[in-house]
Design an enzyme around this catalytic site. Structure first.
Site, PDB file in Angstrom:
ATOM      1  N   GLY A 154     -45.639  41.954  19.065  1.00 21.62           N
ATOM      2  CA  GLY A 154     -45.035  42.900  20.326  1.00 21.62           C
ATOM      3  C   GLY A 154     -44.153  44.287  20.530  1.00 21.62           C
ATOM      4  O   GLY A 154     -44.130  45.164  21.294  1.00 21.62           O
ATOM      5  N   ASP A 163     -39.723  36.230  28.310  1.00 18.56           N
ATOM      6  CA  ASP A 163     -40.058  35.728  29.159  1.00 18.56           C
ATOM      7  C   ASP A 163     -39.668  34.175  29.972  1.00 18.56           C
ATOM      8  O   ASP A 163     -38.539  33.668  30.459  1.00 18.56           O
ATOM      9  CB  ASP A 163     -42.076  35.309  28.937  1.00 18.56           C
ATOM     10  CG  ASP A 163     -42.758  33.909  30.219  1.00 18.56           C
ATOM     11  OD1 ASP A 163     -43.465  35.075  31.060  1.00 18.56           O
ATOM     12  OD2 ASP A 163     -43.578  33.970  29.645  1.00 18.56           O
ATOM     13  N   LYS A 204     -38.469  38.231  32.499  1.00 22.31           N
ATOM     14  CA  LYS A 204     -39.047  38.604  33.631  1.00 22.31           C
ATOM     15  C   LYS A 204     -37.578  37.308  33.979  1.00 22.31           C
ATOM     16  O   LYS A 204     -37.502  36.252  33.987  1.00 22.31           O
ATOM     17  CB  LYS A 204     -39.846  37.828  32.914  1.00 22.31           C
ATOM     18  CG  LYS A 204     -41.147  38.644  33.598  1.00 22.31           C
ATOM     19  CD  LYS A 204     -43.087  37.546  33.071  1.00 22.31           C
ATOM     20  CE  LYS A 204     -43.355  38.102  32.103  1.00 22.31           C
ATOM     21  NZ  LYS A 204     -44.702  37.308  31.395  1.00 22.31           N
TER      22      LYS A 204
HETATM   23  P1  IMP Z   1     -41.760  33.238  25.801  1.00 25.90           P
HETATM   24  O1  IMP Z   1     -41.042  32.483  24.419  1.00 25.90           O
HETATM   25  O2  IMP Z   1     -42.242  32.730  26.564  1.00 25.90           O
HETATM   26  O3  IMP Z   1     -39.890  34.181  26.470  1.00 25.90           O
HETATM   27  O4  IMP Z   1     -42.109  34.381  25.762  1.00 25.90           O
HETATM   28  C1  IMP Z   1     -41.667  35.385  24.379  1.00 25.90           C
HETATM   29  C2  IMP Z   1     -43.072  36.238  24.148  1.00 25.90           C
HETATM   30  O5  IMP Z   1     -44.459  35.675  24.812  1.00 25.90           O
HETATM   31  C3  IMP Z   1     -42.782  37.794  24.069  1.00 25.90           C
HETATM   32  O6  IMP Z   1     -42.432  37.290  22.495  1.00 25.90           O
HETATM   33  C4  IMP Z   1     -44.778  38.090  24.018  1.00 25.90           C
HETATM   34  O7  IMP Z   1     -44.552  38.040  22.684  1.00 25.90           O
HETATM   35  C5  IMP Z   1     -45.167  36.919  24.808  1.00 25.90           C
HETATM   36  N1  IMP Z   1     -45.581  37.226  26.399  1.00 25.90           N
HETATM   37  C6  IMP Z   1     -44.707  37.480  27.506  1.00 25.90           C
HETATM   38  N2  IMP Z   1     -44.638  37.577  28.505  1.00 25.90           N
HETATM   39  C7  IMP Z   1     -46.559  37.747  28.066  1.00 25.90           C
HETATM   40  C8  IMP Z   1     -46.171  38.917  29.065  1.00 25.90           C
HETATM   41  O8  IMP Z   1     -46.581  39.441  29.933  1.00 25.90           O
HETATM   42  N3  IMP Z   1     -47.911  40.552  29.007  1.00 25.90           N
HETATM   43  C9  IMP Z   1     -47.769  39.698  27.223  1.00 25.90           C
HETATM   44  N4  IMP Z   1     -47.421  38.796  26.145  1.00 25.90           N
HETATM   45  C10 IMP Z   1     -46.033  38.013  26.987  1.00 25.90           C
HETATM   46 MG    MG Z   2     -42.677  39.480  21.513  1.00 26.25          MG
END
Ligand code: IMP
Ligand code: MG
Length: 195
Positions: free
Chosen positions: A49, A107, A135
């Site tokens: 990403g 996220d 977020k």
């Molecule tokens: P976390 O581990 O929940 O913080 O999520 C992080 C990863 O989830 C990011 O590096 C993204 O690859 C993916 N991700 C989280 N939110 C989104 C979104 O709104 N759109 C697309 N990918 C997301």
């Molecule tokens: Mg990512």
């Protein structure tokens, strides 16, 4: 483009490229100031990403540095699985080094906390976290996010590197899930079921 369709989901324009670039300018300025006296920091891009953000960010970084990638995955469709897979490990030693993690989006914080653990175990001297998007209402981690370029609500977004089921990464603008369309479709489905 105002709207895009990716598989079963419609997305609408959320943040145009110019606004993203302004945010990248601001965050790069802060990093340049903080890294001024640091000996050759490592910028660690989290694939997949972050590739567009990392490319735009690095064009603005004025200190001597290394650029390294790691590949992690935690998402399926539009939600987090809660588990982080390491698909490509560290290709360079981070022992005794300052590492600036470059993420696309924070996220829940699961990915960043797992990555922090990997880097600490590998002997990084200092770990800073930079992310294009944060977020804040969803983040439940304890780590400080040092350089969030933009803060957004709890919406699911795509474009500028971010995907929905691996699609939509190539768009230069950021798009958000078009809830109106989803609601319309649901009510259409409901009315079909009633009939
Ligand atoms: P976390 O581990 O929940 O913080 O999520 C992080 C990863 O989830 C990011 O590096 C993204 O690859 C993916 N991700 C989280 N939110 C989104 C979104 O709104 N759109 C697309 N990918 C997301
Ligand atoms: Mg990512």
């Amino acid at each position: 483009m105002e709207k895009i369709q990716l598989q079963d989901k419609r997305f609408k324009l959320y943040m145009p490229y110019q606004q993203i670039q302004q945010a990248v300018d601001n965050v790069a300025e802060k990093i340049n100031a903080d890294m001024k006296d640091v000996d050759t920091p490592i910028f660690l891009g989290v694939l997949t990403g972050s590739f567009m953000f990392l490319a735009d960010l690095m064009k603005r970084i004025q200190v001597q540095c290394d650029v390294v990638f790691i590949r992690l995955a935690s998402y399926e469709g539009t939600s987090s699985t809660g588990k982080v897979q390491q698909l490509l490990g560290l290709t360079k030693s981070v022992k005794g080094r300052t590492v600036v993690v470059v993420e696309d989006i924070v996220d829940t914080g699961t990915t960043i906390s797992e990555l922090h653990h990997i880097l600490s175990e590998a002997g990084a001297k200092e770990i800073r976290i930079c992310t294009l998007l944060l977020k804040p209402n969803k983040y439940c981690g304890t780590l400080k996010i040092d350089y969030p370029a933009l803060e957004i609500p709890n919406d699911f977004i795509v474009g500028y590197g971010l995907d929905y089921n691996q699609l939509g990464r190539q768009y230069k603008d950021i798009y958000v899930l078009d809830e109106e369309v989803d609601e319309e479709e649901n009510s259409k489905r409901k009315s079909i079921n009633v009939r």
